[in-house]
Design an enzyme around this catalytic site. Structure first.
Site, short mmCIF file in Angstrom:
data_model
loop_
_atom_site.label_atom_id
_atom_site.label_comp_id
_atom_site.label_asym_id
_atom_site.label_seq_id
_atom_site.Cartn_x
_atom_site.Cartn_y
_atom_site.Cartn_z
CE LYS A 58 -2.96 -3.20 1.31
NZ LYS A 58 -2.95 -4.28 0.86
N GLY A 59 0.27 2.09 -0.85
CA GLY A 59 1.12 3.19 -0.44
C GLY A 59 2.11 3.66 -1.99
CB CYS A 60 3.22 1.25 -4.02
SG CYS A 60 5.03 1.35 -3.04
CD GLU A 61 1.80 7.74 -8.21
OE1 GLU A 61 2.35 7.60 -9.68
OE2 GLU A 61 1.70 8.74 -7.94
CB SER A 62 4.76 1.22 -8.84
OG SER A 62 4.45 2.30 -10.10
#
Length: 144
Positions: A58-62
């Site tokens: 969680k927290g990654c754009e990818s």
């Protein structure tokens, strides 16, 4: 040795000192960016059965996934992957510092200083920087 420890030791795995030396020898952000992409090529692809919602970061754009386990010797072993080339390289940089380490070493390693020394914070977009910190946080949350 656990299956994850064996899996993550495939290929030439750099450590934090190797990463520091590579960045110090690479001049200019464009060359460092290319180095990050090249480092990403060292990362073994994560098996499809590990690319699940349970392991999604969680927290990654990818799209990115992290699987970790503690070995019999108390060292933590992580496998991580992403669908983005630059993120794969950033993962290698993080794993170089934290993979195959005991929990105490993972918790105490000064990641902000490491990232500053490499010059990452001043060149990454805010979303990439947040994603990088999300990877570190997820590793630290597992390694207790």
């Amino acid at each position: 040795m656990s299956s994850l420890a064996t899996y993550t030791r495939i290929g030439l795995e750099p450590n934090a000192d190797t990463i520091r030396q590579q960045f110090a020898a690479t001049h200019g952000w464009e060359n460092q960016y290319r180095l990050i992409i090249q480092l990403g090529k060292l990362l073994p692809a994560l098996p499809a059965e590990w690319q699940t919602e349970e392991h999604r970061l969680k927290g990654c754009e990818s799209q990115a996934w992290l699987k970790g386990e503690v070995g019999e010797d108390g060292s933590w072993h992580f496998a991580c992957d992403s669908d983005a080339r630059i993120v794969r390289g950033l993962i290698v940089i993080v794993l170089a510092a934290l993979n195959h380490q005991p929990a105490a070493a993972i918790q105490s390693f000064d990641m902000e200083d490491y990232f500053t020394e490499l010059g990452l914070e001043k060149h990454l977009s805010p979303s990439r920087g947040n994603g990088l910190r999300a990877i570190v946080l997820a590793i630290r949350e597992q390694a207790v």
